[in-house]
Design an enzyme around this catalytic site. Structure first.
Site, mmCIF file in Angstrom:
data_model
loop_
_atom_site.group_PDB
_atom_site.id
_atom_site.type_symbol
_atom_site.label_atom_id
_atom_site.label_comp_id
_atom_site.label_asym_id
_atom_site.label_seq_id
_atom_site.Cartn_x
_atom_site.Cartn_y
_atom_site.Cartn_z
ATOM 1 N N ASP A 184 -8.710 -2.104 5.292
ATOM 2 C CA ASP A 184 -8.571 -2.632 6.648
ATOM 3 C C ASP A 184 -7.261 -3.382 6.769
ATOM 4 O OD1 ASP A 184 -9.285 -5.934 6.840
ATOM 5 O OD2 ASP A 184 -9.854 -4.904 4.987
ATOM 6 N N GLY A 211 -5.910 -6.915 0.317
ATOM 7 C CA GLY A 211 -6.513 -6.022 1.299
ATOM 8 C C GLY A 211 -5.608 -4.826 1.544
ATOM 9 N N GLN A 212 -5.706 -4.247 2.743
ATOM 10 C CA GLN A 212 -4.859 -3.113 3.143
ATOM 11 C C GLN A 212 -4.965 -1.944 2.168
ATOM 12 O OE1 GLN A 212 -0.816 -4.398 4.059
ATOM 13 N NE2 GLN A 212 -1.558 -6.378 4.736
ATOM 14 N N GLY A 213 -6.125 -1.807 1.523
ATOM 15 C CA GLY A 213 -6.360 -0.664 0.660
ATOM 16 C C GLY A 213 -5.761 -0.766 -0.728
ATOM 17 N N VAL A 255 0.828 -1.206 0.000
ATOM 18 C CA VAL A 255 0.000 0.000 0.000
ATOM 19 C C VAL A 255 0.863 1.257 0.000
ATOM 20 C CG1 VAL A 255 -0.248 0.087 2.528
ATOM 21 C CG2 VAL A 255 -1.993 1.123 1.077
#
EC number: 2.4.2.21
Length: 382
Positions: free
Chosen positions: A179, A321-323, A101
């Site tokens: 998240d 995930g993690q944006g 990210v």
């Protein structure tokens, strides 16, 4: 009894300006021939115009990645490829600037902010600005107990609202919501299955990359969690307390208050999609302020987005995930805004801009002081 009246959001959340969107559509007819030649970028520029209340849309100047972090007790059932209670290691990687990210955010000019809502670690291990909104350490095992008390769910929900206000007041013009969690996709699966009225097997995905045995354990956990979620479907705060977690409750509050503040949001994966589904039950107009960055391949995300009538912008199979999925869609939005702002309008039509409106907040939030944050000692108790 909660002092937060979620029904207020139903009247406070308005749709993006339809009149401005029509003006944007008319302008594209003058800018590009044949009509529709720019496809999705033109559609996104019209959406941005409606969200910003002006034609042409402004370039995206201050995008922000928001990552809500938490550990979920259900991870102790080995439903994740990560060990239970290890989300803090993922958070440290982001804070150190070495996670995917961070690479994408640097490339696309976005800032990254991490918010610890319920990591299973000593808060002293992390910077104070990261842990400022923490509600508790970890969460309950949602297959056999509530993730939170209703009071904790309200604290988390209010924290999400406060963060939406902070971002809107600081000039953030687009949020990329993600998240960082261990066990979060299991909690999300319970919420999606409960709100869509479907079975556990329909929404259970591979999450962090689990094998078949872990998938079966995850499916069983979602099935057991569904039995506990269904009796509280009529109260979204109780649902988040029973089956979500502090990170999911905070993201739901954030999404609703961001819609009140007219702050557009790009969703990442199944966890943010599940929170959006809960928020839709509170305010049916709110999804008009959201986009889905990409299709992660998680069946729960596909089910939630179908119910929300939101089509993912990209389909690259990114399920980290993690944006990251939301961030990958940022260049497309930046291109749409740049085209809208920089293509010459030979007709000489003036810029159309919505008059600013006073910020309105739910009566329940402004009519009384929010509950005080719990003492650090209490927050550190499992």
């Amino acid at each position: 009894m909660s002092g937060l009246n979620l029904d207020d959001f139903g009247s406070l959340v308005e749709r993006p300006d339809a009149g401005v969107r029509r003006d944007a559509q008319d302008r594209w007819q003058r800018l590009v021939s044949p009509p529709g030649a720019l496809g999705k970028p033109a559609e996104l520029a019209e959406w941005l115009s409606a969200a910003q209340g002006r034609v042409p849309a402004r370039p995206i100047a201050r995008p922000r990645v928001l990552l809500f972090a938490g550990d979920h007790g259900v991870a102790s059932l080995r439903v994740s490829a990560h060990e239970a209670g290890t989300a803090v290691a993922l958070v440290r990687s982001v804070l150190d600037g070495g996670a995917p990210v961070n690479v994408l955010a640097r490339q696309f000019g976005a800032q990254v902010r991490v918010i610890d809502m319920s990591l299973d670690c000593d808060p002293a291990e992390l910077p104070a600005d990261v842990t400022a909104h923490r509600v508790r350490r970890g969460s309950g095992r949602v297959d056999v107990e509530d993730a939170l008390t209703v009071e904790e769910a309200e604290l988390a929900f209010r924290a999400g609202m406060a963060i939406a206000d902070e971002e809107a007041d600081s000039g953030t013009d687009l949020v990329l919501l993600g998240d960082i969690s261990v066990g979060g996709t299991t909690a999300a699966g319970i919420l999606v299955a409960a709100l869509c009225g479907t079975d556990a097997s329909v929404v259970t995905g591979r999450g962090s990359g689990i094998d078949d045995l872990a998938w079966m354990r995850k499916c069983a956990a979602i099935r057991d969690g569904l039995r506990r979620a269904r009796p509280v479907l009529g109260d979204q705060l109780e649902l988040l307390a029973a089956s979500g977690g502090a990170d999911l409750a905070a993201m739901t509050g954030f999404l609703l208050q961001a819609a009140v503040r007219k702050l557009p949001v790009v969703l990442d994966g199944v966890v943010t999609a599940a929170c959006a589904l809960v928020a839709q039950r509170v305010a049916f107009r709110a999804p008009d302020w959201w986009l889905a960055g990409q299709a992660s391949g998680e069946p729960g995300q596909a089910k939630a987005l179908d119910r929300l009538s939101i089509e993912p912008l990209l389909d690259h199979g990114v399920r980290l995930g993690q944006g990251t999925g939301a961030l990958l869609a940022l260049p497309l939005l930046q291109a749409a805004a740049a085209l809208a702002a920089e293509l010459p309008d030979v007709s000489g039509e003036p810029v159309v801009e919505r008059a600013p409106e006073p910020v309105r907040e739910p009566v329940a939030v402004t009519s009384e002081e929010p509950p005080a944050d719990p003492p650090r000692e209490a927050a550190d108790t499992p």
